[in-house]
Design an enzyme around this catalytic site. Structure first.
Site, PDB file in Angstrom:
ATOM      1  N   SER A 107      65.671  41.278  29.441  1.00  0.00           N
ATOM      2  CA  SER A 107      65.389  42.636  28.963  1.00  0.00           C
ATOM      3  C   SER A 107      64.297  43.228  29.846  1.00  0.00           C
ATOM      4  O   SER A 107      63.541  42.485  30.498  1.00  0.00           O
ATOM      5  CB  SER A 107      64.889  42.557  27.518  1.00  0.00           C
ATOM      6  OG  SER A 107      64.354  43.793  27.097  1.00  0.00           O
ATOM      7  N   TYR A 129      59.596  38.880  20.848  1.00  0.00           N
ATOM      8  CA  TYR A 129      60.767  39.328  21.620  1.00  0.00           C
ATOM      9  C   TYR A 129      60.433  39.270  23.117  1.00  0.00           C
ATOM     10  O   TYR A 129      61.197  38.721  23.920  1.00  0.00           O
ATOM     11  CB  TYR A 129      61.159  40.746  21.201  1.00  0.00           C
ATOM     12  CG  TYR A 129      62.423  41.250  21.877  1.00  0.00           C
ATOM     13  CD1 TYR A 129      63.683  40.847  21.434  1.00  0.00           C
ATOM     14  CD2 TYR A 129      62.368  42.117  22.970  1.00  0.00           C
ATOM     15  CE1 TYR A 129      64.848  41.300  22.056  1.00  0.00           C
ATOM     16  CE2 TYR A 129      63.515  42.575  23.590  1.00  0.00           C
ATOM     17  CZ  TYR A 129      64.758  42.164  23.133  1.00  0.00           C
ATOM     18  OH  TYR A 129      65.910  42.611  23.754  1.00  0.00           O
TER      19      TYR A 129
HETATM   20  P1  NAP Z   1      74.117  43.845  19.479  1.00  0.00           P
HETATM   21  O1  NAP Z   1      74.982  45.050  19.574  1.00  0.00           O
HETATM   22  O2  NAP Z   1      73.380  43.564  18.219  1.00  0.00           O
HETATM   23  O3  NAP Z   1      74.991  42.568  19.897  1.00  0.00           O
HETATM   24  C1  NAP Z   1      74.469  41.266  19.788  1.00  0.00           C
HETATM   25  C2  NAP Z   1      75.540  40.359  19.205  1.00  0.00           C
HETATM   26  O4  NAP Z   1      74.987  39.024  19.167  1.00  0.00           O
HETATM   27  C3  NAP Z   1      75.881  40.741  17.747  1.00  0.00           C
HETATM   28  O5  NAP Z   1      77.266  40.659  17.527  1.00  0.00           O
HETATM   29  C4  NAP Z   1      75.131  39.699  16.958  1.00  0.00           C
HETATM   30  O6  NAP Z   1      75.697  39.436  15.694  1.00  0.00           O
HETATM   31  C5  NAP Z   1      75.257  38.501  17.875  1.00  0.00           C
HETATM   32  N1  NAP Z   1      74.329  37.436  17.516  1.00  0.00           N
HETATM   33  C6  NAP Z   1      73.105  37.543  16.910  1.00  0.00           C
HETATM   34  N2  NAP Z   1      72.598  36.331  16.694  1.00  0.00           N
HETATM   35  C7  NAP Z   1      73.491  35.429  17.162  1.00  0.00           C
HETATM   36  C8  NAP Z   1      73.545  34.013  17.204  1.00  0.00           C
HETATM   37  N3  NAP Z   1      72.561  33.267  16.677  1.00  0.00           N
HETATM   38  N4  NAP Z   1      74.611  33.420  17.765  1.00  0.00           N
HETATM   39  C9  NAP Z   1      75.624  34.164  18.270  1.00  0.00           C
HETATM   40  N5  NAP Z   1      75.657  35.489  18.234  1.00  0.00           N
HETATM   41  C10 NAP Z   1      74.595  36.134  17.691  1.00  0.00           C
HETATM   42  O7  NAP Z   1      72.996  43.876  20.618  1.00  0.00           O
HETATM   43  P2  NAP Z   1      73.024  44.298  22.155  1.00  0.00           P
HETATM   44  O8  NAP Z   1      72.135  45.473  22.271  1.00  0.00           O
HETATM   45  O9  NAP Z   1      74.389  44.312  22.691  1.00  0.00           O
HETATM   46  O10 NAP Z   1      72.193  43.061  22.728  1.00  0.00           O
HETATM   47  C11 NAP Z   1      72.767  42.050  23.528  1.00  0.00           C
HETATM   48  C12 NAP Z   1      71.653  41.382  24.293  1.00  0.00           C
HETATM   49  O11 NAP Z   1      71.002  42.354  25.118  1.00  0.00           O
HETATM   50  C13 NAP Z   1      70.546  40.780  23.429  1.00  0.00           C
HETATM   51  O12 NAP Z   1      70.107  39.565  23.989  1.00  0.00           O
HETATM   52  C14 NAP Z   1      69.444  41.822  23.492  1.00  0.00           C
HETATM   53  O13 NAP Z   1      68.170  41.248  23.273  1.00  0.00           O
HETATM   54  C15 NAP Z   1      69.614  42.284  24.918  1.00  0.00           C
HETATM   55  N6  NAP Z   1      69.050  43.587  25.229  1.00  0.00           N
HETATM   56  C16 NAP Z   1      69.459  44.694  24.555  1.00  0.00           C
HETATM   57  C17 NAP Z   1      68.899  45.925  24.882  1.00  0.00           C
HETATM   58  C18 NAP Z   1      69.297  47.191  24.172  1.00  0.00           C
HETATM   59  O14 NAP Z   1      68.569  48.193  24.321  1.00  0.00           O
HETATM   60  N7  NAP Z   1      70.408  47.227  23.437  1.00  0.00           N
HETATM   61  C19 NAP Z   1      67.939  46.017  25.894  1.00  0.00           C
HETATM   62  C20 NAP Z   1      67.564  44.856  26.573  1.00  0.00           C
HETATM   63  C21 NAP Z   1      68.133  43.646  26.231  1.00  0.00           C
HETATM   64  P3  NAP Z   1      75.057  40.170  14.401  1.00  0.00           P
HETATM   65  O15 NAP Z   1      75.285  41.630  14.625  1.00  0.00           O
HETATM   66  O16 NAP Z   1      75.821  39.593  13.256  1.00  0.00           O
HETATM   67  O17 NAP Z   1      73.593  39.811  14.411  1.00  0.00           O
END
Ligand code: NAP
Length: 232
Positions: A148, A160
């Protein structure tokens, strides 16, 4: 048969964690579009199945496996699915993660700290541990771990940020440990991306999301496609 990673990902096999939503879904679609067979792994079964339907309706090949990255047996089963369904593993996007509401570090308790590190950092390590031997078996591979902007700055809450800084260290060390095995490792450090994770945060605190968006030079949130176009 080892695939030549210099010639792209067609006919390779990829696993994507967190593939049922947001960045992981987009990554899964991108892999499938490029001709890879995809194991979509997520704790969210409905989201995972939706991703499979999207891939299949575009003519791609994918399998969903419910995976909690905090459970080593689940992670082993995820990799085993790639072997059973598609004969091996070439690519991984270790992406599953959670965020929090942004309290100051003295205000969350030890269980919250442990949970964040267990999913976001140790979860990536569990995946690498299961994936790497299979990539060595294939003669090489490529891995992207999702860190991130909070992994390279003081953004995000302390646990985080610590988890995401940790993903970068883990990725760097993996690169050193397995360079001779022909495996490439990269970490991607997205800014604020318009996914369900951020949409939820916006519902919880619209003012804070407006403040964050106003501070983004482009004046808008990122699109998941802007992250996954740099996948292997
Ligand atoms: P998201 O839409 O919430 O997708 C994350 C997915 O991972 C969800 O389906 C979630 O399920 C699942 N998950 C959570 N805990 C888990 C576990 N223990 N085992 C397996 N799957 C699990 O989030 P996203 O924004 O796409 O984020 C994806 C990655 O990018 C994350 O690592 C996040 O920290 C990183 N990131 C995101 C952003 C942003 O601005 N969106 C920025 C920088 C980095 P549930 O919904 O049931 O929890």
């Amino acid at each position: 048969m080892a695939i030549d990673i210099m010639h792209g990902i067609q006919d390779g096999v990829a696993v994507v964690t967190g593939g049922g939503s947001g960045i992981g879904r987009q990554s899964s679609l991108r892999f499938a579009e490029a001709g890879a067979k995809v194991v979509v792994a997520d704790i969210d079964e409905d989201g995972g199945h939706e991703t499979i339907e999207m891939i299949e309706s575009d003519g791609g090949e994918a399998t969903f496996v419910r995976t909690d990255v905090t459970d080593s047996d689940d992670v082993a089963a995820m990799v085993q699915t790639a072997l059973d369904e598609y004969g091996g593993l070439d690519f991984a996007h270790n992406n599953a993660g959670i965020a929090d509401e942004g309290a100051h570090l003295a205000d969350y308790d030890e269980a919250e700290w442990d949970r964040m590190i267990d999913v976001n950092l140790k979860g990536v390590w569990r995946c690498l541990k299961a994936e790497i031997p299979e990539m060595i078996e294939r003669g090489g591979g490529a891995v992207v771990n999702t860190s991130s902007a909070a992994g390279v700055s003081a953004n995000g809450s302390a646990h985080y940020a610590a988890s995401k800084h940790g993903v970068i260290g883990l990725t760097r060390r993996a690169m050193v440990d397995y360079a001779e095995d022909g495996i490439r490792f990269n970490a991607v450090c997205p800014g604020v991306i318009d996914t369900p994770m951020v949409q939820q945060a916006g519902e919880d605190n619209a003012e804070e999301l407006d403040r964050i968006t106003a501070g983004i030079p482009a004046g808008r949130l990122g699109d998941p496609r802007e992250v996954t176009s740099s996948s292997p």
